[in-house]
Design a protein around this motif. Structure first.
Motif, PDB file in Angstrom:
ATOM      1  N   ARG A  30       0.822  -1.214   0.000  1.00 26.69           N
ATOM      2  CA  ARG A  30       0.000   0.000   0.000  1.00 26.69           C
ATOM      3  C   ARG A  30       0.854   1.262   0.000  1.00 26.69           C
ATOM      4  NH1 ARG A  30      -4.348   1.921   4.507  1.00 26.69           N
ATOM      5  NH2 ARG A  30      -2.700   3.275   5.231  1.00 26.69           N
ATOM      6  N   SER A  31       1.944   1.257   0.757  1.00 27.10           N
ATOM      7  CA  SER A  31       2.791   2.456   0.819  1.00 27.10           C
ATOM      8  C   SER A  31       3.439   2.740  -0.530  1.00 27.10           C
ATOM      9  CB  SER A  31       3.845   2.323   1.913  1.00 27.10           C
ATOM     10  OG  SER A  31       4.713   1.255   1.643  1.00 27.10           O
ATOM     11  N   ALA A  32       3.804   1.705  -1.285  1.00 30.15           N
ATOM     12  CA  ALA A  32       4.371   1.922  -2.621  1.00 30.15           C
ATOM     13  C   ALA A  32       3.312   2.502  -3.558  1.00 30.15           C
ATOM     14  CB  ALA A  32       4.910   0.613  -3.186  1.00 30.15           C
ATOM     15  N   PHE A  33       2.081   2.036  -3.430  1.00 29.23           N
ATOM     16  CA  PHE A  33       0.980   2.568  -4.234  1.00 29.23           C
ATOM     17  C   PHE A  33       0.776   4.051  -3.948  1.00 29.23           C
ATOM     18  CE2 PHE A  33      -3.578   3.596  -4.393  1.00 29.23           C
ATOM     19  CZ  PHE A  33      -3.831   3.372  -5.738  1.00 29.23           C
ATOM     20  N   ILE A  34       0.807   4.405  -2.671  1.00 34.24           N
ATOM     21  CA  ILE A  34       0.615   5.805  -2.287  1.00 34.24           C
ATOM     22  C   ILE A  34       1.787   6.650  -2.760  1.00 34.24           C
ATOM     23  CG2 ILE A  34       0.458   7.341  -0.290  1.00 34.24           C
ATOM     24  CD1 ILE A  34      -1.167   5.127   1.090  1.00 34.24           C
ATOM     25  N   GLN A  35       3.009   6.147  -2.643  1.00 34.83           N
ATOM     26  CA  GLN A  35       4.180   6.901  -3.098  1.00 34.83           C
ATOM     27  C   GLN A  35       4.149   7.140  -4.603  1.00 34.83           C
ATOM     28  OE1 GLN A  35       6.467   8.497  -1.340  1.00 34.83           O
ATOM     29  NE2 GLN A  35       5.315   7.878   0.467  1.00 34.83           N
ATOM     30  N   ARG A  36       3.736   6.129  -5.376  1.00 35.56           N
ATOM     31  CA  ARG A  36       3.612   6.307  -6.827  1.00 35.56           C
ATOM     32  C   ARG A  36       2.561   7.357  -7.158  1.00 35.56           C
ATOM     33  NH1 ARG A  36       3.721   0.699  -7.011  1.00 35.56           N
ATOM     34  NH2 ARG A  36       1.479   0.676  -7.380  1.00 35.56           N
ATOM     35  N   GLY A  37       1.448   7.321  -6.428  1.00 31.72           N
ATOM     36  CA  GLY A  37       0.396   8.304  -6.648  1.00 31.72           C
ATOM     37  C   GLY A  37       0.851   9.705  -6.305  1.00 31.72           C
ATOM     38  N   LEU A  38       1.629   9.845  -5.244  1.00 28.02           N
ATOM     39  CA  LEU A  38       2.125  11.168  -4.863  1.00 28.02           C
ATOM     40  C   LEU A  38       3.182  11.674  -5.839  1.00 28.02           C
ATOM     41  CD1 LEU A  38       2.291  10.891  -0.981  1.00 28.02           C
ATOM     42  CD2 LEU A  38       0.647  12.151  -2.374  1.00 28.02           C
ATOM     43  N   LYS A  39       3.968  10.773  -6.427  1.00 28.92           N
ATOM     44  CA  LYS A  39       4.923  11.199  -7.454  1.00 28.92           C
ATOM     45  C   LYS A  39       4.191  11.722  -8.679  1.00 28.92           C
ATOM     46  CE  LYS A  39       9.022   8.518  -6.385  1.00 28.92           C
ATOM     47  NZ  LYS A  39       9.976   7.519  -6.847  1.00 28.92           N
ATOM     48  N   GLN A  40       3.109  11.045  -9.056  1.00 27.67           N
ATOM     49  CA  GLN A  40       2.308  11.529 -10.171  1.00 27.67           C
ATOM     50  C   GLN A  40       1.692  12.882  -9.832  1.00 27.67           C
ATOM     51  OE1 GLN A  40      -0.556   8.478 -10.910  1.00 27.67           O
ATOM     52  NE2 GLN A  40       0.864   7.214 -12.100  1.00 27.67           N
ATOM     53  N   TYR A  41       1.256  13.044  -8.610  1.00 32.05           N
ATOM     54  CA  TYR A  41       0.675  14.312  -8.169  1.00 32.05           C
ATOM     55  C   TYR A  41       1.710  15.428  -8.215  1.00 32.05           C
ATOM     56  CZ  TYR A  41      -0.999  17.927  -5.046  1.00 32.05           C
ATOM     57  OH  TYR A  41      -1.334  19.143  -4.507  1.00 32.05           O
ATOM     58  N   ASP A  42       2.951  15.141  -7.827  1.00 30.53           N
ATOM     59  CA  ASP A  42       4.005  16.160  -7.838  1.00 30.53           C
ATOM     60  C   ASP A  42       4.272  16.693  -9.242  1.00 30.53           C
ATOM     61  OD1 ASP A  42       4.334  16.111  -5.108  1.00 30.53           O
ATOM     62  OD2 ASP A  42       6.000  14.685  -5.163  1.00 30.53           O
TER      63      ASP A  42
END
Length: 88
Positions: free
Chosen positions: A47-59
């Motif tokens: 789950r944390s990797a999923f959230i980190q990928r999503g936040l990178k896309q958001y950045d």
């Protein structure tokens, strides 16, 4: 003239605090949305990797860049006001 520079300095400090606040709030809202999406879809894995990928896309997103309007709109309005008062 010193009063104008003092106004600009204070305005930049206030806008920087506002930018930081809006930026952190927006990022936390994106994080919460990613967590909800993880739970709603019943995904498996890290789950944390999923959230980190999503936040990178958001950045890299356009929405993140729109937060810079916190600086652009007030400074642009001030510049326009100075122009109108002095040259019209």
């Amino acid at each position: 003239m010193f009063g104008f520079f003092r106004l600009i300095l204070i305005l930049l400090v206030v806008l920087t605090v506002a930018y930081g606040t809006v930026s952190l709030y927006s990022r936390e809202m994106r994080r919460a949305k990613l967590k909800r999406r993880w739970q709603e879809k019943g995904l498996t894995g890290d789950r944390s990797a999923f959230i980190q990928r999503g936040l990178k896309q958001y950045d890299r997103s356009f929405r993140r860049k729109l937060i810079l309007l916190v600086y652009i709109i007030p400074l642009g309005a001030l510049a326009f006001l100075v122009y109108v008062i002095n040259f019209m």
